[in-house]
Design an enzyme around this catalytic site. Structure first.
Site: not given
Ligand code: SAH
Length: 231
Positions: A61
């Protein structure tokens, strides 16, 4: 050799000038080496204020979004926080800075190699406790073994608040969560203790208040109480 420290300082200054994030949160951003959390070939863009690809269509993000979400949560030292979507681990590192060694951040990640990526980045950047708190799994189910949480931070867009997350939030706790498919809104969800005057009707029940904060763009939350893979 780039001067990452100077670039980080300038990023924090820009966010401050834009009025994004509390002073505490900006100080935390000033301490986390974001260049440890982006793929190596993108390191020179680590202190730009936009999201960057981390693989498989997922992104780290933008710094201002992380700053806003941490500010809305009003994170305090010693708190236990659950993050859904570890991705690169960057957001978890900022949370770890804010809750301190006496606090704990657990971060659930759906994709196995991303969970490993987040663990490795967190370890390298010096956040051992947060690194050990990364769990592979479906975050829409929360992480019941360490519940309840003081705060919950969801880093992917959900169709609605997954009921297990609300259950695992402590009364008086806060959650930030983007809701929507194409157009998404970031919500602050507060689980308040029943108000005094409504006590008779609400005895023993908490009240949930949702505040719309801003429009956002996140990758979808995929899971049991999220979107389906093929959606
Ligand atoms: N917080 C992160 C960015 C997250 S992007 C950072 O600082 O880099 C969103 C993430 O959510 C992705 O890695 C994706 O694989 C994950 N995601 C999607 N659905 C999910 C679920 N049901 N449980 C856990 N993670 C999930």
């Amino acid at each position: 050799m780039r001067n990452f420290e100077e670039e980080r300082r300038r990023l924090v200054e820009r966010l401050r000038a834009q009025g994004v994030g509390s002073e505490e949160v900006l100080a935390a951003l000033g301490r986390v080496k974001r260049h440890f959390f982006v793929p190596q070939h993108l390191a020179e863009q680590a202190y730009a204020d936009y999201p960057l690809p981390i693989g498989e269509g997922q992104t780290i993000s933008a710094p201002h979004i992380v700053a806003l979400m941490c500010t809305y949560l009003e994170l305090r030292r010693g708190e236990k926080v659950l993050e859904i979507g570890a991705g690169s681990g960057y957001h978890a590192a900022v949370v770890a800075e804010l809750v301190g060694e006496e606090g704990q951040v657990y971060s659930v990640e759906r994709v196995e190699w991303l969970a490993e990526f987040a663990r490795a980045n967190l370890r390298r950047a010096g956040y051992t406790q947060a690194s050990e708190g990364v769990v592979r799994g479906d975050g829409t189910l929360g992480l019941p073994e360490h519940a309840p949480y003081d705060k919950i931070s969801v880093a992917c867009a959900a169709p609605d608040v997954p009921p297990p997350l609300l259950e695992q939030l402590r009364a008086g706790g806060r959650m930030v969560i983007p809701i929507g498919k194409f157009m998404q809104t970031l919500y602050l969800v507060k689980k308040e203790k029943g108000k005094e005057k409504e006590r008779e009707r609400q005895e023993g029940r908490e009240e949930v208040v949702r505040e719309r904060k801003c429009s956002v763009v996140f990758v979808p939350l995929v899971g049991r109480y999220g979107f389906r893979e093929e959606d």
